[in-house]
Design an enzyme around this catalytic site. Sequence first.
Site, PDB file in Angstrom:
ATOM      1  NE  ARG A   8       8.578 -26.163  94.082  1.00  0.00           N
ATOM      2  CZ  ARG A   8       9.755 -25.592  93.839  1.00  0.00           C
ATOM      3  NH1 ARG A   8       9.899 -24.291  93.855  1.00  0.00           N
ATOM      4  NH2 ARG A   8      10.821 -26.335  93.575  1.00  0.00           N
ATOM      5  CB  VAL A   9       8.265 -21.564  88.876  1.00  0.00           C
ATOM      6  CG1 VAL A   9       8.227 -22.396  87.605  1.00  0.00           C
ATOM      7  CG2 VAL A   9       7.049 -20.665  88.985  1.00  0.00           C
ATOM      8  CB  SER A  10      11.792 -20.734  93.008  1.00  0.00           C
ATOM      9  OG  SER A  10      12.070 -22.094  93.156  1.00  0.00           O
ATOM     10  CB  THR A  11      11.246 -16.223  91.289  1.00  0.00           C
ATOM     11  OG1 THR A  11      11.560 -16.604  89.949  1.00  0.00           O
ATOM     12  CG2 THR A  11      12.386 -16.606  92.217  1.00  0.00           C
ATOM     13  CD  GLN A  14      11.993 -19.577  88.381  1.00  0.00           C
ATOM     14  OE1 GLN A  14      11.363 -19.932  89.368  1.00  0.00           O
ATOM     15  NE2 GLN A  14      13.198 -20.027  88.084  1.00  0.00           N
TER      16      GLN A  14
END
Length: 185
Positions: A8-11, A14
């Site tokens: 998982r990445v936040s944005t 990314q």
Amino acid sequence: MTAIGYARVSTTDQDCAIQEETLRAAGCDVIRSERKSGTTTKGRAELATVLEFLRPGDTLVVTRIDRLARSLMDLEKIVQEITAKGASLRATEQPIDTSTAAGTAFLQMLGVFAQFETAIRKERQLEGIAKAKAEGVYKGRKPSVPVDAVRALHGEGVSPTEIAKRLGIGRASVYRAIGETATMA
């Protein structure tokens, strides 16, 4: 027994590629990735899919615990769900393996730190907003209710329900605008 990876990445700017590569090297047969904030589990469809897919003996693998959750409460719920299914959780970059007592203890400590980091980030953000407001740079959201029009119609004796109909806004908004008048007077 399957090793299932979760990245998982936040944005949106990314990339999960490095996490996915690490998870493949850790022996994950299946890897699910998504671009969502870790501050909540809501709206994280890939995480939900992974948790649903887990079977007894499986291992959910993440690179770091903050990829799974940033809230201690969410982390505890996820770990409980994994454990209830007879599966375990392992992190490749941290000594976390819920199939061992030491790994579980370390997981709980890191969960506290992940939540603390989120709280610190929120504090810094609020400090930045306060500073911007003091400097007149940050104005906030533009009003969505024509307060002057509400007050004018109310001054003419129009009922709040009728004001709401005429202006196409909610009655609660009318009452808030009228209430502001009372507190300002």
